[in-house]
Design a protein around this motif. Sequence first.
Motif, PDB file in Angstrom:
ATOM      1  N   VAL A  40      -1.954  -1.087  -3.949  1.00 49.49           N
ATOM      2  CA  VAL A  40      -1.306  -1.348  -5.374  1.00 49.49           C
ATOM      3  C   VAL A  40      -1.092  -2.777  -5.548  1.00 49.49           C
ATOM      4  CG1 VAL A  40      -0.425   1.106  -5.404  1.00 49.49           C
ATOM      5  CG2 VAL A  40       0.890  -0.634  -4.485  1.00 49.49           C
ATOM      6  N   THR A  41      -1.032  -3.525  -4.662  1.00 52.80           N
ATOM      7  CA  THR A  41      -0.671  -5.201  -4.701  1.00 52.80           C
ATOM      8  C   THR A  41      -1.570  -5.735  -3.715  1.00 52.80           C
ATOM      9  OG1 THR A  41       1.646  -4.618  -5.508  1.00 52.80           O
ATOM     10  CG2 THR A  41       1.100  -6.951  -5.022  1.00 52.80           C
ATOM     11  N   ASP A  42      -2.587  -6.498  -4.231  1.00 50.87           N
ATOM     12  CA  ASP A  42      -3.416  -6.920  -3.137  1.00 50.87           C
ATOM     13  C   ASP A  42      -3.487  -8.597  -3.234  1.00 50.87           C
ATOM     14  OD1 ASP A  42      -5.658  -7.613  -1.484  1.00 50.87           O
ATOM     15  OD2 ASP A  42      -7.041  -6.206  -2.670  1.00 50.87           O
ATOM     16  N   ASN A  43      -2.705  -8.976  -2.144  1.00 50.26           N
ATOM     17  CA  ASN A  43      -2.544 -10.496  -1.944  1.00 50.26           C
ATOM     18  C   ASN A  43      -2.541 -11.249  -3.118  1.00 50.26           C
ATOM     19  OD1 ASN A  43      -2.762 -12.087   0.363  1.00 50.26           O
ATOM     20  ND2 ASN A  43      -4.753 -12.974  -0.386  1.00 50.26           N
ATOM     21  N   GLY A  47      -4.243  -3.793  -8.447  1.00 49.43           N
ATOM     22  CA  GLY A  47      -3.341  -4.480  -7.579  1.00 49.43           C
ATOM     23  C   GLY A  47      -4.071  -5.908  -7.256  1.00 49.43           C
ATOM     24  N   LEU A  48      -5.323  -6.157  -7.693  1.00 51.68           N
ATOM     25  CA  LEU A  48      -5.976  -7.349  -7.409  1.00 51.68           C
ATOM     26  C   LEU A  48      -5.912  -8.403  -8.691  1.00 51.68           C
ATOM     27  CD1 LEU A  48      -7.622  -8.932  -5.173  1.00 51.68           C
ATOM     28  CD2 LEU A  48      -9.760  -7.908  -6.354  1.00 51.68           C
ATOM     29  N   LYS A  53       0.939  -2.886 -11.977  1.00 47.40           N
ATOM     30  CA  LYS A  53       1.743  -3.540 -12.997  1.00 47.40           C
ATOM     31  C   LYS A  53       3.289  -3.359 -12.400  1.00 47.40           C
ATOM     32  CE  LYS A  53       0.284  -2.750 -16.841  1.00 47.40           C
ATOM     33  NZ  LYS A  53      -0.782  -1.679 -16.202  1.00 47.40           N
ATOM     34  N   SER A  54       3.679  -2.149 -12.679  1.00 51.01           N
ATOM     35  CA  SER A  54       5.185  -1.646 -12.471  1.00 51.01           C
ATOM     36  C   SER A  54       5.362  -1.745 -10.946  1.00 51.01           C
ATOM     37  CB  SER A  54       5.512  -0.220 -12.938  1.00 51.01           C
ATOM     38  OG  SER A  54       5.365  -0.166 -14.532  1.00 51.01           O
ATOM     39  N   THR A  55       4.529  -1.742 -10.222  1.00 53.92           N
ATOM     40  CA  THR A  55       4.953  -1.847  -8.727  1.00 53.92           C
ATOM     41  C   THR A  55       5.065  -3.397  -8.349  1.00 53.92           C
ATOM     42  OG1 THR A  55       3.206   0.044  -8.072  1.00 53.92           O
ATOM     43  CG2 THR A  55       3.786  -1.789  -6.428  1.00 53.92           C
ATOM     44  N   LEU A  56       4.680  -4.341  -9.141  1.00 52.97           N
ATOM     45  CA  LEU A  56       4.985  -5.571  -8.959  1.00 52.97           C
ATOM     46  C   LEU A  56       6.337  -5.647  -9.475  1.00 52.97           C
ATOM     47  CD1 LEU A  56       4.364  -8.606  -8.654  1.00 52.97           C
ATOM     48  CD2 LEU A  56       3.438  -8.673 -10.813  1.00 52.97           C
ATOM     49  N   PHE A  57       6.631  -5.315 -10.543  1.00 60.16           N
ATOM     50  CA  PHE A  57       8.219  -5.321 -11.014  1.00 60.16           C
ATOM     51  C   PHE A  57       9.176  -4.704  -9.965  1.00 60.16           C
ATOM     52  CE2 PHE A  57       8.288  -5.941 -15.819  1.00 60.16           C
ATOM     53  CZ  PHE A  57       7.534  -7.400 -15.900  1.00 60.16           C
ATOM     54  N   LYS A  76       0.832  -0.978  -0.056  1.00 62.33           N
ATOM     55  CA  LYS A  76       0.194   0.129  -0.104  1.00 62.33           C
ATOM     56  C   LYS A  76       0.930   1.226  -0.118  1.00 62.33           C
ATOM     57  CE  LYS A  76      -4.082  -1.778   2.375  1.00 62.33           C
ATOM     58  NZ  LYS A  76      -5.066  -1.527   3.595  1.00 62.33           N
ATOM     59  N   PHE A  77       0.503   2.429  -0.685  1.00 68.31           N
ATOM     60  CA  PHE A  77       0.713   3.637  -0.561  1.00 68.31           C
ATOM     61  C   PHE A  77      -0.086   4.611  -0.037  1.00 68.31           C
ATOM     62  CE2 PHE A  77       3.227   2.027  -4.231  1.00 68.31           C
ATOM     63  CZ  PHE A  77       4.679   1.783  -3.778  1.00 68.31           C
ATOM     64  N   GLY A  78       0.103   4.740   1.387  1.00 68.80           N
ATOM     65  CA  GLY A  78      -0.922   5.698   1.956  1.00 68.80           C
ATOM     66  C   GLY A  78      -2.065   4.532   1.896  1.00 68.80           C
TER      67      GLY A  78
END
Length: 242
Positions: free
Chosen positions: A18-21, A212-213, A42-46, A12-14
Motif C-alpha cells: 500500500v506504500t511502495d518506497n 502505493g507507488l 492515500k489514507s494509509t499514507l496519512f 504492506k498488508f499481507g
Amino acid sequence: MIILEIKNLNKKFGGLTVTDNLNMTVKKGQIYGVIGPNGAGKSTLFNLISGYISPDSGTIFFEGKEITNKKPHILCMDGIGRTFQIVKPFASKSVLYNVAVGAFARTNNRKEALEIAEKVVEQVGLGKKRDVLGKNLTIVDRKRLEIAKAIATQPKLLLLDEVLAGLTPSEIDEAIDLVKSIRDSGVTIVMIEHVMRAVMALCEEVLVINYGLQIASGTPEEVTKNPDVITAYLGDDHDAEG
C-alpha cells in the motif's frame, strides 16, 4: 524550511503493498496535495504520518526530527493534526462541545478550552451553529466541524482527508476559501483530494500515487498533463479546470 519529509516509506498488508518506497517533501507554509485513484494508498499514507499504523521500513521526519512509529497523541502534541474521511462527531453534543474536546489537547482548563473552541468555531464559519447538536448538522457543516476539531489542537501541520467530498460546487468554493485562510493563519496543509478544481486552486505541489507507488510529482499543471497520471487516475478525457 522543510516541515515534513518522508524517505523510502514502505507498508504492506499481507501480500498487498500500500506504500511502495514513497518519498515526499513538504515545505513550511505550503498547501501540498496527494491524489490518486481509490485504493492508491492515500489514507494509509496519512495513517503512517499521524502514527495510527507503523511502516515496515522507511523514515518520517517532522521539523527535522524523526517521528517514525510515534503514537498519535504524541504527534498531536508535536503539532500534527488530521481529519478523517468519514466524519464522526459526538452526535449528541453541540458543535462547541465537539471543538472544545480538541482544544483540551493544549489545556486542562475548561474555560480556556471553551475560549479556544469559540474562536475556532467562528473561524470555520460555524459561529451561528455553535449550539447545534452534531447529529443535526448538514454534510457540509459536519465537514467544517471535522476541520474545526483538528484546528482546535493548534497544529503546525494539518492533514486534510477528502474534506471536499460530497459538497456542491458553491460549497467547494467556500471550502477552498476556508483552506486558504487556515494556511494563511500559519498552518501547513497536506490534503488528499479528488476534487481537481480544488487541487488546481489550492495546491502548490502535488504527489500522485497509484497502488502505493509514486507515479508523478510537481505542480498541479504538470501532473495533470502527465500521461501516467491521465492513464491511472484522471482519464483520457480529463479537463483540468473541471
